[in-house]
Design an enzyme around this catalytic site. Structure first.
Site, PDB file in Angstrom:
ATOM      1  N   GLY A 188      -0.368   4.264   0.106  1.00 54.08           N
ATOM      2  CA  GLY A 188      -1.393   5.422   0.588  1.00 54.08           C
ATOM      3  C   GLY A 188      -2.047   6.195  -0.682  1.00 54.08           C
ATOM      4  O   GLY A 188      -2.712   5.412  -1.283  1.00 54.08           O
ATOM      5  N   GLY A 234      -7.334   0.363   4.298  1.00 56.33           N
ATOM      6  CA  GLY A 234      -6.473  -0.899   3.682  1.00 56.33           C
ATOM      7  C   GLY A 234      -7.109  -2.347   3.826  1.00 56.33           C
ATOM      8  O   GLY A 234      -7.042  -2.960   2.968  1.00 56.33           O
ATOM      9  N   ASP A 235      -8.451  -2.103   4.833  1.00 54.45           N
ATOM     10  CA  ASP A 235      -8.985  -3.458   4.889  1.00 54.45           C
ATOM     11  C   ASP A 235     -10.009  -3.628   3.464  1.00 54.45           C
ATOM     12  O   ASP A 235     -10.087  -4.665   3.260  1.00 54.45           O
ATOM     13  CB  ASP A 235      -9.716  -3.177   6.018  1.00 54.45           C
ATOM     14  CG  ASP A 235      -9.109  -3.243   7.540  1.00 54.45           C
ATOM     15  OD1 ASP A 235      -7.882  -3.547   7.348  1.00 54.45           O
ATOM     16  OD2 ASP A 235      -9.486  -2.462   8.390  1.00 54.45           O
ATOM     17  N   GLY A 239      -1.802   4.692  -4.340  1.00 53.16           N
ATOM     18  CA  GLY A 239      -2.279   3.443  -4.664  1.00 53.16           C
ATOM     19  C   GLY A 239      -1.548   2.339  -4.151  1.00 53.16           C
ATOM     20  O   GLY A 239      -1.210   2.109  -2.912  1.00 53.16           O
ATOM     21  N   SER A 256       0.744  -1.267   0.070  1.00 56.47           N
ATOM     22  CA  SER A 256      -0.078  -0.017   0.046  1.00 56.47           C
ATOM     23  C   SER A 256       0.908   1.364  -0.215  1.00 56.47           C
ATOM     24  O   SER A 256       1.671   1.348   0.841  1.00 56.47           O
ATOM     25  CB  SER A 256      -0.885   0.123   1.243  1.00 56.47           C
ATOM     26  OG  SER A 256      -1.482   1.220   1.372  1.00 56.47           O
TER      27      SER A 256
END
Length: 308
Positions: free
Chosen positions: A218, A247-248, A221, A216
């Site tokens: 942020g 993120g989940d 992408g 990730s």
């Protein structure tokens, strides 16, 4: 059926305030309460996308009872194991003026050896019939640091693809058990590999045992090192809002693509669009369906030369 594991479930409280000022009293304009913990967030998003989803892990005490009562109102099937200790709470304080979020996380209950044995037995049984499994979040007190590595090995023995989303030593040990996919953020990746260069860190993390590493970045992408090559996926524009649970949602997108046997560009597009739509949602950890549908075809996915 997609199985999600949340060993450290939580009741998530979101407080919205006009502006967050240290050492001051605040009038809360909105309070939102819902079942949380990374794996439960993933399960809720998967269910909203139409996937059959089962959630296991631990819940206990009065807080755990409320969590399970609210979870029963969702399409997610509850296979949580009861603990004597109470489920933790988390508090997200959203500054509506700036859009910034301050997060307070309790440690969680101490899980006993007997409770871990019950969970391990249930997890093994649930693998029968699972198309994929996600191991998500922190370990509560009492759980040994190699727990995720143990669960990865059980999933691999059962022939079930396994995604690992954790941090620190549990990630270090878990990745050595050769999960099919890990999804660290930039800080977790740097802690694991010792470098903050995304490309170098992603490659090095894959070399530690994971079949695929999706990092990730942020607002920029995702970066994915897969057996078939290196991919970048980015939203069409930066989005501003509450990043809690973004993120989940990305994990849910990756699992959704896996369940549908979608090619990597489609999996990454789902993950990025769901993540951005979660940031845009007024409720932490949930995604805006309209924003998701609008963003999905506009995610930019590029394949890059995978050179050292």
């Amino acid at each position: 059926m997609i199985l999600t594991v949340t060993l450290n479930t939580a009741m998530d409280l979101t407080y919205r305030v006009p502006a967050l000022t240290p050492h001051a009293s605040h009038r809360v304009t909105q309070v939102i309460e819902r079942p949380g913990g990374k794996g439960l967030n993933v399960a809720r998003v998967l269910a909203a996308l139409g996937h059959e989803t089962v959630a296991t892990g631990f819940a206990g005490g009065a807080t755990g009872a409320v969590l399970r009562e609210q979870l029963a109102a969702t399409p997610v099937r509850d296979e949580l194991v009861e603990t004597a200790g109470p489920t933790r709470r988390t508090v997200a304080i959203v500054d509506t003026a700036s859009g910034d979020t301050t997060q307070l996380n309790e440690p969680g209950p101490t899980v006993t050896a007997a409770e871990w044995t019950v969970f391990r037995t249930r997890f093994t049984a649930l693998l029968d019939g699972a198309t994929a499994v996600a191991l998500c979040g922190s370990l509560p007190p009492g759980i040994h640091v190699g727990a995720y590595a143990e669960l990865v090995r059980l999933a691999r023995t059962a022939g079930v693809p396994v995604l690992l989303d954790t941090s620190g030593e549990p990630l270090r040990r878990g990745i050595a058990a050769r999960p099919d996919l890990v999804k660290p953020n930039a800080d977790e990746l740097a802690q694991l590999t010792g470098t903050r260069d995304p490309l170098r860190a992603t490659r090095e993390a894959r070399g530690r045992g994971a079949r695929t590493v999706v990092s990730s970045l942020g607002p920029d992408g995702l970066l994915a090192a897969t057996p078939g090559g290196l991919w970048r996926a980015a939203p069409p524009a930066a989005v501003k809002g509450n990043p809690t649970g973004a993120g989940d949602s990305a994990v849910a997108g990756l699992l959704s693509g896996l369940a549908d046997d979608a090619p990597w560009p489609d999996r990454l597009s789902r993950a990025v669009a769901l993540s951005a739509a979660t940031v845009l949602s007024p409720v932490a950890g949930e995604f805006d369906p309209t924003a998701y549908e609008e963003l999905l075809p506009r995610v930019k996915v590029t394949e890059e030369p995978d050179r050292p």
